[in-house]
Design an enzyme around this catalytic site. Structure first.
Site, PDB file in Angstrom:
ATOM      1  N   GLU A  13       1.011  -1.040  -0.077  1.00  0.00           N
ATOM      2  CA  GLU A  13       0.098   0.056  -0.163  1.00  0.00           C
ATOM      3  C   GLU A  13       0.762   1.100   0.084  1.00  0.00           C
ATOM      4  O   GLU A  13       0.476   2.315   0.377  1.00  0.00           O
ATOM      5  CB  GLU A  13      -0.723  -0.134   1.158  1.00  0.00           C
ATOM      6  CG  GLU A  13      -1.938  -1.071   1.289  1.00  0.00           C
ATOM      7  CD  GLU A  13      -2.665  -1.110   2.447  1.00  0.00           C
ATOM      8  OE1 GLU A  13      -3.731  -0.652   2.735  1.00  0.00           O
ATOM      9  OE2 GLU A  13      -2.185  -2.231   3.089  1.00  0.00           O
ATOM     10  N   SER A 141      -6.847  -2.250   1.939  1.00  0.00           N
ATOM     11  CA  SER A 141      -6.960  -1.845   0.669  1.00  0.00           C
ATOM     12  C   SER A 141      -7.551  -2.842  -0.200  1.00  0.00           C
ATOM     13  O   SER A 141      -7.520  -2.880  -1.428  1.00  0.00           O
ATOM     14  CB  SER A 141      -5.976  -1.166  -0.053  1.00  0.00           C
ATOM     15  OG  SER A 141      -5.396  -0.057   0.686  1.00  0.00           O
ATOM     16  N   TYR A 209      -9.764   3.545  -4.758  1.00  0.00           N
ATOM     17  CA  TYR A 209      -8.841   4.796  -4.915  1.00  0.00           C
ATOM     18  C   TYR A 209      -9.078   5.307  -6.436  1.00  0.00           C
ATOM     19  O   TYR A 209      -8.523   6.187  -6.890  1.00  0.00           O
ATOM     20  CB  TYR A 209      -7.359   4.190  -4.763  1.00  0.00           C
ATOM     21  CG  TYR A 209      -7.379   3.771  -3.455  1.00  0.00           C
ATOM     22  CD1 TYR A 209      -7.348   4.771  -2.318  1.00  0.00           C
ATOM     23  CD2 TYR A 209      -6.929   2.332  -3.136  1.00  0.00           C
ATOM     24  CE1 TYR A 209      -6.962   4.194  -1.080  1.00  0.00           C
ATOM     25  CE2 TYR A 209      -6.736   2.011  -1.861  1.00  0.00           C
ATOM     26  CZ  TYR A 209      -6.771   2.839  -0.742  1.00  0.00           C
ATOM     27  OH  TYR A 209      -6.801   2.456   0.456  1.00  0.00           O
ATOM     28  N   ARG A 248     -11.483   3.676  11.831  1.00  0.00           N
ATOM     29  CA  ARG A 248     -12.599   3.526  10.873  1.00  0.00           C
ATOM     30  C   ARG A 248     -13.112   2.332  10.572  1.00  0.00           C
ATOM     31  O   ARG A 248     -12.201   1.312  10.661  1.00  0.00           O
ATOM     32  CB  ARG A 248     -12.372   3.849   9.358  1.00  0.00           C
ATOM     33  CG  ARG A 248     -13.809   4.375   8.622  1.00  0.00           C
ATOM     34  CD  ARG A 248     -13.406   4.518   7.096  1.00  0.00           C
ATOM     35  NE  ARG A 248     -13.082   3.346   6.360  1.00  0.00           N
ATOM     36  CZ  ARG A 248     -11.987   3.052   6.006  1.00  0.00           C
ATOM     37  NH1 ARG A 248     -11.041   3.744   5.797  1.00  0.00           N
ATOM     38  NH2 ARG A 248     -11.573   1.621   5.540  1.00  0.00           N
ATOM     39  N   ASP A 250     -15.527  -1.039   8.886  1.00  0.00           N
ATOM     40  CA  ASP A 250     -16.150  -1.433   7.836  1.00  0.00           C
ATOM     41  C   ASP A 250     -17.635  -2.298   8.099  1.00  0.00           C
ATOM     42  O   ASP A 250     -17.166  -3.460   8.782  1.00  0.00           O
ATOM     43  CB  ASP A 250     -15.353  -2.023   6.751  1.00  0.00           C
ATOM     44  CG  ASP A 250     -14.309  -0.976   6.168  1.00  0.00           C
ATOM     45  OD1 ASP A 250     -14.688  -0.103   6.059  1.00  0.00           O
ATOM     46  OD2 ASP A 250     -13.176  -1.572   5.940  1.00  0.00           O
ATOM     47  N   GLU A 263     -13.955  -5.331   9.857  1.00  0.00           N
ATOM     48  CA  GLU A 263     -12.652  -4.982  10.422  1.00  0.00           C
ATOM     49  C   GLU A 263     -12.440  -3.227  10.787  1.00  0.00           C
ATOM     50  O   GLU A 263     -13.396  -2.672  10.615  1.00  0.00           O
ATOM     51  CB  GLU A 263     -11.503  -5.201   9.372  1.00  0.00           C
ATOM     52  CG  GLU A 263     -11.926  -4.554   8.218  1.00  0.00           C
ATOM     53  CD  GLU A 263     -10.749  -5.216   7.142  1.00  0.00           C
ATOM     54  OE1 GLU A 263      -9.643  -4.478   6.846  1.00  0.00           O
ATOM     55  OE2 GLU A 263     -10.851  -6.180   6.640  1.00  0.00           O
ATOM     56  N   ASN A 265      -9.773  -0.204  10.970  1.00  0.00           N
ATOM     57  CA  ASN A 265      -8.658   0.412  10.288  1.00  0.00           C
ATOM     58  C   ASN A 265      -8.112   1.577  11.084  1.00  0.00           C
ATOM     59  O   ASN A 265      -8.988   2.619  11.704  1.00  0.00           O
ATOM     60  CB  ASN A 265      -9.089   1.187   8.935  1.00  0.00           C
ATOM     61  CG  ASN A 265      -7.818   1.392   8.173  1.00  0.00           C
ATOM     62  OD1 ASN A 265      -6.627   1.757   8.921  1.00  0.00           O
ATOM     63  ND2 ASN A 265      -7.655   1.224   6.904  1.00  0.00           N
ATOM     64  N   GLY A 269      -7.543   5.981   5.283  1.00  0.00           N
ATOM     65  CA  GLY A 269      -6.821   6.422   4.257  1.00  0.00           C
ATOM     66  C   GLY A 269      -6.912   7.991   4.280  1.00  0.00           C
ATOM     67  O   GLY A 269      -7.974   8.476   4.862  1.00  0.00           O
TER      68      GLY A 269
END
Length: 304
Positions: A13, A141, A209, A248, A250, A263, A265, A269
């Site tokens: 990443e 990602s 992205y 954050r 999901d 999960e 993060n 990003g």
């Protein structure tokens, strides 16, 4: 302040990290900070020395190192404050299997899962009903992730993961709406609904992205009850993992209204298309104001 901006690294990443760092650097300079860029892939051996000369470190790394807690542990040794989770909490959150164990102890719904290592082998029998997601146990990602619909696809999906990670997480595919929820400080931010572009099997790297990637709607067009439930579960999971500053998560909202946490993060990003800045914007925070708040929270947590 003198801020070292840590980005790049050597994970898959890397480019995402460098892309976000450009915008972060601009914001830091707009806020009046003196910025030194530091790439661990280029000058790892001088990290502690560089950090000792700085007032603050802003970490924008994804994968390993960064989300695994290594950089945070070294900054702790240098006595340099930074934003986000500490070393131990970062490592726990990066390990999808370990964090799922924590979610389950709290009664937070997460899709049934199976943990497989290369020691067991790519011919390990699937213990879950199809279809399933197969993904690296550590990483982000959506890199290395496969949606497996038939038993014959399972061994190759495992081999793909083992080529980039030492453990695989297999997870039942639950159809539904993808939601993401961020926490900033001690408050959850507005939800974002994510709809992959037509033809994409899931919210993959390109959807995340590319400029023409997934459709992202904030605030998510869901009921107030669903919003509150997801936010409550996200905050509970954030606290249970020992996270600080921001994170954050999901979620998949199933047809029966159950939100399943996939999960979390710890270094979300920060590219121009990223989710956290968009959610922060809904509560009146510009990108620069978000950076400023993350620095404030980091200094509050571990300032000199």
């Amino acid at each position: 302040m003198h801020v070292i901006l840590i980005a790049g690294g050597w994970s898959d990443e890397r480019e995402v990290s460098l892309s976000g760092a450009k915008k972060i650097r601009t914001a830091l300079e707009e806020l009046g900070h003196r910025v030194t860029f530091f790439d661990p892939a280029q000058d790892f051996r001088h990290l502690v020395r560089t950090a000792r000369e700085a007032d603050f470190a802003f970490i924008n790394l994804h994968g390993t190192p960064g989300e695994d807690g290594l950089i945070q542990a070294m900054l702790d040794k240098a006595g340099c404050p930074y934003q986000g989770a500490g070393a131990a909490a970062s490592y726990l959150a990066l390990d999808k299997g370990a964090s799922k164990e924590v979610f389950e102890t709290l009664g937070i719904d997460t899709p049934p899962w199976q943990f497989i290592t290369p020691t067991q082998g790519a011919d390990t029998p699937l213990a879950l009903p199809l279809p399933v997601f197969v993904k690296p146990n550590k990483g982000g990602s959506s890199l290395g992730m496969s949606l497996v619909r038939t038993a014959g696809e399972f061994p190759s999906a495992l081999s793909k993961v083992f080529a980039m990670c030492q453990s695989a997480l297999v997870e039942i595919f639950i159809p539904g709406v993808e939601l993401t929820c961020a926490v900033l400080g001690d408050r959850p931010l507005p939800l974002i609904m994510i709809t992959p572009k037509a033809g994409a099997p899931f919210f993959d790297y390109e959807n995340k992205y590319a400029a023409d990637g997934a459709e992202e709607v904030c605030p998510a067009p869901v009921s107030d009850a669903v919003t509150r439930l997801v936010q409550e579960r996200m905050l509970a999971a954030h606290n249970a993992l020992g996270l600080t500053g921001y994170s954050r998560g999901d979620f998949i909202l199933a047809a029966d209204g159950t939100p399943y946490l996939l999960e979390i993060n710890t270094l979300p990003g920060m590219t121009p298309t990223s989710l956290l800045p968009r959610a922060a914007g809904q509560v009146g925070l510009s990108f620069a104001a978000l950076i400023s708040e993350l620095i404030r929270l980091g200094l509050e947590e571990r300032g000199r």
